[in-house]
Scaffold this active site. Structure first.
Site, PDB file in Angstrom:
ATOM      1  N   LYS B  13       0.861  -1.185   0.000  1.00 30.41           N
ATOM      2  CA  LYS B  13       0.000   0.000   0.000  1.00 30.41           C
ATOM      3  C   LYS B  13       0.895   1.232   0.000  1.00 30.41           C
ATOM      4  O   LYS B  13       1.756   1.410   0.870  1.00 30.41           O
ATOM      5  CB  LYS B  13      -0.893   0.019   1.237  1.00 30.41           C
ATOM      6  CG  LYS B  13      -1.960   1.113   1.195  1.00 30.41           C
ATOM      7  CD  LYS B  13      -2.994   0.868   0.080  1.00 30.41           C
ATOM      8  CE  LYS B  13      -4.314   0.402   0.609  1.00 30.41           C
ATOM      9  NZ  LYS B  13      -5.215  -0.098  -0.442  1.00 30.41           N
ATOM     10  N   THR B  58      -3.325  -5.134   0.737  1.00 36.84           N
ATOM     11  CA  THR B  58      -2.741  -3.799   0.960  1.00 36.84           C
ATOM     12  C   THR B  58      -3.634  -2.996   1.897  1.00 36.84           C
ATOM     13  O   THR B  58      -3.149  -2.146   2.631  1.00 36.84           O
ATOM     14  CB  THR B  58      -2.530  -3.059  -0.377  1.00 36.84           C
ATOM     15  OG1 THR B  58      -3.800  -2.766  -0.973  1.00 36.84           O
ATOM     16  CG2 THR B  58      -1.697  -3.889  -1.339  1.00 36.84           C
ATOM     17  N   ARG B 171      29.562  32.258 -11.100  1.00 38.68           N
ATOM     18  CA  ARG B 171      28.182  31.985 -11.487  1.00 38.68           C
ATOM     19  C   ARG B 171      27.341  31.732 -10.233  1.00 38.68           C
ATOM     20  O   ARG B 171      27.881  31.494  -9.160  1.00 38.68           O
ATOM     21  CB  ARG B 171      28.111  30.774 -12.428  1.00 38.68           C
ATOM     22  CG  ARG B 171      28.586  29.483 -11.806  1.00 38.68           C
ATOM     23  CD  ARG B 171      28.330  28.256 -12.719  1.00 38.68           C
ATOM     24  NE  ARG B 171      28.737  27.024 -12.035  1.00 38.68           N
ATOM     25  CZ  ARG B 171      28.560  25.799 -12.518  1.00 38.68           C
ATOM     26  NH1 ARG B 171      28.014  25.626 -13.710  1.00 38.68           N
ATOM     27  NH2 ARG B 171      28.942  24.740 -11.830  1.00 38.68           N
ATOM     28  N   GLN B 211      29.964  18.700  -9.012  1.00 41.08           N
ATOM     29  CA  GLN B 211      30.477  17.412  -8.536  1.00 41.08           C
ATOM     30  C   GLN B 211      31.321  17.604  -7.274  1.00 41.08           C
ATOM     31  O   GLN B 211      31.247  16.800  -6.340  1.00 41.08           O
ATOM     32  CB  GLN B 211      31.343  16.729  -9.616  1.00 41.08           C
ATOM     33  CG  GLN B 211      30.563  16.064 -10.745  1.00 41.08           C
ATOM     34  CD  GLN B 211      30.287  16.997 -11.915  1.00 41.08           C
ATOM     35  OE1 GLN B 211      30.244  18.228 -11.748  1.00 41.08           O
ATOM     36  NE2 GLN B 211      30.074  16.440 -13.087  1.00 41.08           N
ATOM     37  N   HIS B 239      19.932  25.914 -13.358  1.00 38.72           N
ATOM     38  CA  HIS B 239      20.694  26.965 -14.020  1.00 38.72           C
ATOM     39  C   HIS B 239      20.052  28.340 -13.844  1.00 38.72           C
ATOM     40  O   HIS B 239      18.851  28.506 -14.023  1.00 38.72           O
ATOM     41  CB  HIS B 239      20.806  26.665 -15.515  1.00 38.72           C
ATOM     42  CG  HIS B 239      21.372  25.310 -15.817  1.00 38.72           C
ATOM     43  ND1 HIS B 239      22.598  24.898 -15.350  1.00 38.72           N
ATOM     44  CD2 HIS B 239      20.884  24.263 -16.532  1.00 38.72           C
ATOM     45  CE1 HIS B 239      22.832  23.660 -15.779  1.00 38.72           C
ATOM     46  NE2 HIS B 239      21.801  23.246 -16.489  1.00 38.72           N
TER      47      HIS B 239
END
Lengths: 285, 285, 285, 285
Positions: B13, B58, B171, B211, B239
């Site tokens: 469920k 369920t 940035r 990263q 971005h």
């Protein structure tokens, strides 16, 4: 052969997503907005023949949003929306009315320098209409989710053939506040006050109906914000049903609830100053 | 004639929405959860012939979630999920493995008594697997949205025929953190520590690549939480592009950005203790 | 001091939205895709020191998707994904594995010339993994919503302390099919056949459990598509509950149902050819 | 001390999800609806003092939706909504106006017997207002997504300081149609005709502006449906931008496009019969 006529119409660029960074020695600030513009005016030719001589492209409207953020900064979303709305009407002979709607997403500073965390959930809003008749400024908040675990009753209601709901003297009351408030003039600095009034009235009101809570919330905003003339509230009743645990040999003393999705009650209403005679511009579509 | 075979399978469920209220003289507490159960076991007959003698419905799983909240309370989502997972395996001869995944929605007290405000945005998670091989507890957070206005660079990357991206020394870096961390044993009280480590590492790391930020975030959680053996991170690169305002005679000194929706970078990785030899149960479907 | 290690990781550009128009004298065709790329390889330096010398930017991956649509056309989503996956691995010394996942949105011609209507709802999918070990192609469909008004039973299940569900000999069965099927080699032209097999098996099977329907659907795809070696299905049980109308003096002979949102059953399983020995690449994150 | 007043208000049960099955020897039929009720009337006491003596609970409204589906069947969503709206006003002395809004989800028969496939995407709508002044019926469709690959231009528009958009003689035009049409009397059987008119006008119109297409679509509905007096259209301009492939040494002869999410143009307008003097009830909130 029947003939037809163009009725009310508007056009614009919706959902321009702009983030402005104000950099300073004491740490940066960010303003994160979603801006939607709608314009009205001499637009019949574009509809009837495709003659676009009176059409300011929606792409230009988007560019204007970006450029204004640089040229004028963003000194509050009401002021920013007002500046944009007036610009379109005043600079374009063919445009007679502008509505600029802004959503602002709140962020919390993380380190007092450059990093921020989205303060998720609720969204601050402002909608400005500008035309020959003047400028109307409406502020608001939406997706402000509130819940109280008690102090909510519902009884004494109409019973008809289709009524099965039992009366209750104690229930969970939960809603997602969608509120707007209209200012007599410019918005000033009322947002924090209005938002706090909404939350406090929800918490303070011993509720006999969500309608009563709605009215108390609107009244509290008007009392706290002298420049506000009308408050509109749309309050879904997010039902929390007590689970029946008796099949399992268990009681349930207002402890375990099922949070339902649909259907839900929807309570909507407005509260006004008694001396508010001005009509709101009904410019939604 | 070809013959076919049943491969891996599970059932359960999903998304049981439960809110538990703990009432006390010093104010109430609420626990707001979304619980999903998956079970594995001797389920071939149900698939092949529709014989359900080994199937715990369920609907019963849903009932169990509610009943356990009353019988045992909810002492942390990891403990609640563990109790449920063990119950299904231990009480049902036909069920050999259980996975219980819980989402928790945070609320802030408003008045110290009965009223609360949804602290929107981020969601706390826990997933517990239990079978003969033991119990594995994974905690996490998702939709934790972070942004830094500077201290992020990206350059020195591979250039090929299809590369047009200019290198950048400054940035905006923004992401929506989706993190999970696996515990050596029970979860203990590591959530606040792990969450703080993720945010601080994001803020502190001068980033040369998302990263690098990802690795720093995973490393920080491991350093701060001795009982955690592995951290997995899935970080969309949301971005924010600097708007070119030169057509309007304006400069743009890292001030006005366009927040893009799609496409987006997606950086995913895990960081482990060197001495982590146990394999994770790969039980997703 | 503890030391840590980078575990499995990947990165790429997600959700590049590309529409390709093929113009012809007999009418145009459109291909409407959402392409997500993930790459694996020598990416430790980027994580540990921010040295991106091995990183092909995600922006370049996006450019490649667009350029390939022009250079090579889009001759089926499986072939398009395969070409892209091989390109990244073969052209980049640092990249050792690629996964390209494509969603395709169907459109119907309106006038046989230039106009189309989105054939909403279901989405066609393909996912290709490519690395030293070879190329694996998986096709699929999702959001294919099916319902049968009868021919569905559920009884004979386990009863425990928490069971309240009554047995039923006649219920609505509804699901949103999320299916993938793995090919022994290239995909060929199996999509229409596989989709039809799923729908027909759902309709034809007198269901004693959604598990039984699931198995029948997988088996039917394998029987109809000789090149398919494994079918995976994730089937939410979209519950439709008969409304109790007795309080209103009305019967309800399987006529009026409430369509519930949450919770829902979730039945997941795979069906394989008996001689399928190859393991699937488990490359999800 | 200032005094305040209750302004316009309404309440009701939103999003009651009902599925009705009509069983017959020649195959079953299903009607899949989402019904939202709003009521107006003598509701001041509920707001001001929590006295609910005039309040028909939203739970009762939900029950009424289910019961009416059994008692009266569902002979078209306009007729079903009208019957419900009249019932609430006529049976409740305190209720003076009712709005019932219905969404219908289309299904396609699979086998002519019991199985169906959701015909995803577009949704059929009906909204009925009923009060002392009479009954107003509005039908509609939303999420009907249309695209044409050519036959669309945009030029001759206003140029100002913020304009950078180049004129175009050939572009993709795509939109998601959100249309409503108001009937002079009951709805009759106009849905298929109106929907076809919208699609055909989109396809047939050589478009010099989306405004022109909008007008043509509205006009076509009026011409095809004698009982319709006004058509309202809200058309997002789903931009498809030609990708610049020149950096890769490739041309792009109107072949490869990027489908953008936000921002988007939003064109809204209405078309009326010349002799339509009745004003629409503006009852949105």
């Amino acid at each position: 052969m029947p003939t037809f006529a163009l009725g009310p119409n508007q056009y614009g660029k919706a959902e321009t997503r702009i983030v402005r960074v104000t950099r300073g020695p004491g740490g940066d600030e960010i303003t994160d907005l979603n801006v939607s513009v709608s314009l009205r005016g001499d637009l019949a030719a574009s509809h009837l023949t495709g003659d676009n001589a009176a059409v300011l492209p929606t792409d230009t409207q988007k560019n204007t949003v970006y450029a204004f953020a640089r040229e004028h900064g963003i000194d509050g979303i009401e002021a920013f929306a007002t500046r944009l709305a007036r610009h379109f009407v005043e600079s374009q002979p063919s445009i007679h009315g502008a509505r600029v709607a802004v959503e602002q997403y709140p962020w919390q500073p993380v380190d007092g320098r450059h990093s921020f965390r989205r303060d998720g959930g609720e969204i601050r809003t402002a909608t400005v209409h500008h035309d020959d008749a003047g400028t109307q400024v409406v502020s608001g908040v939406r997706d402000l989710v509130l819940l109280k675990t008690t102090d909510s009753e519902f009884h004494g209601f109409v019973q008809d053939r289709y009524t099965t709901l039992p009366e209750t003297r104690d229930r969970i009351l939960a809603t997602s506040v969608n509120a707007t408030w209209r200012h007599a003039g410019p918005a000033g600095d009322a947002y924090g006050t209005a938002r706090a009034a909404l939350i406090e009235a929800f918490a303070d009101t011993h509720s006999l109906a969500l309608q009563q809570t709605l009215y108390a919330m609107g009244e509290r905003v008007l009392a706290a914000c002298p420049g506000v003339v009308e408050v509109k509230l749309s309050l879904p009743n997010r039902h929390h049903f007590l689970v029946d645990l008796t099949p399992f040999g268990l009681d349930n003393p207002n402890e375990v609830y099922y949070a339902a999705d649909r259907p839900y009650g929807l309570i909507e209403g407005s509260v006004r100053r008694d001396d508010d005679v001005a009509e709101e511009v009904a410019w939604s579509f």
